[in-house]
Motif scaffolding. Sequence first.
Motif, PDB file in Angstrom:
ATOM      1  N   ILE A   2      70.842  64.607 -26.105  1.00 30.87           N
ATOM      2  CA  ILE A   2      69.516  64.763 -25.502  1.00 30.87           C
ATOM      3  C   ILE A   2      68.713  65.670 -26.424  1.00 30.87           C
ATOM      4  O   ILE A   2      69.185  66.749 -26.786  1.00 30.87           O
ATOM      5  CB  ILE A   2      69.595  65.375 -24.089  1.00 30.87           C
ATOM      6  N   GLY A  52      65.890  66.376 -17.015  1.00 37.08           N
ATOM      7  CA  GLY A  52      66.324  65.275 -16.165  1.00 37.08           C
ATOM      8  C   GLY A  52      65.267  64.233 -15.883  1.00 37.08           C
ATOM      9  O   GLY A  52      65.571  63.176 -15.313  1.00 37.08           O
ATOM     10  N   ARG A  64      66.724  60.732 -24.512  1.00 44.07           N
ATOM     11  CA  ARG A  64      68.020  60.807 -23.836  1.00 44.07           C
ATOM     12  C   ARG A  64      68.894  59.631 -24.255  1.00 44.07           C
ATOM     13  O   ARG A  64      68.545  58.475 -23.983  1.00 44.07           O
ATOM     14  CB  ARG A  64      67.828  60.795 -22.319  1.00 44.07           C
ATOM     15  N   VAL A  68      72.017  61.322 -17.398  1.00 48.11           N
ATOM     16  CA  VAL A  68      71.730  62.688 -16.963  1.00 48.11           C
ATOM     17  C   VAL A  68      71.581  62.710 -15.452  1.00 48.11           C
ATOM     18  O   VAL A  68      70.891  61.860 -14.874  1.00 48.11           O
ATOM     19  CB  VAL A  68      70.429  63.213 -17.611  1.00 48.11           C
ATOM     20  N   CYS A 143      75.870  64.138 -18.574  1.00 49.66           N
ATOM     21  CA  CYS A 143      75.342  65.504 -18.569  1.00 49.66           C
ATOM     22  C   CYS A 143      74.910  65.881 -17.166  1.00 49.66           C
ATOM     23  O   CYS A 143      74.114  65.168 -16.540  1.00 49.66           O
ATOM     24  CB  CYS A 143      74.161  65.623 -19.537  1.00 49.66           C
TER      25      CYS A 143
END
Length: 230
Positions: A2, A52, A64, A68, A143
């Motif tokens: 990320i 996020g 990303r 996530v 993540c």
Amino acid sequence: MIRLRNISKAYKVQGGWNRVLQNFDLDIGPNDRIGLLGRNGAGKSTLLRIIGGAEKQDTGTVTRDMSVSWPIGFSGYIQGNISGRANAKFLARVYGCEPQEVCDFVKDFSDIGAFFDEPVRTYSTGMRGRLGFALSMAIDFDCLLIDEVLATGDAAFKEKSRQALEARRSNSAFVIVNHGLQVIDRLCNKVVVLGIENGPVISEKVHKTIKEYEAILTGKDVGTHQAAGV
């Protein structure tokens, strides 16, 4: 991975603007366990939501290449008018998981009993926190984003949550906001300190940086945060 590049974010406040992030860069790899430190209002939860995708940055980009989670502790993803079970089934389908397996795990882990089949709006804050943490543990995100969730619940649930995070360290990255510095010291291999003079600090010297951050908070060493090698 990320990647955050040139991230800036400001909020309108009485008398002007509060800029919590400015031209901020951060890389999060699959082996990173990152602790976010900073006083209230420094931008920790804001940064978590930007990572996020729950909040949009004013400028900059977020790329990303890993799945996530939603920020655990941020309740915006939980629907209050449906039950915990219905929330679990919905999220399982969204993320391609087997709904019954997710429901069984969440019910057992959250330990909220018959409330699992009641509307979430009837839950206490602690019960919502239990549900949110259990939902996140039920889905194999690359993540995890964790916002103060280890402060939720009684001592037994806190310990169960800590153990769950310990178990996930081997196969998931995470970014955690927690005012319990011992938790950051034990779980993380990198720290980010926000809201200090001369801009954010990113360091892999976790224990050393925590001690220096504590000195800043107590005013014992006002020059610590000015050292580029913190």
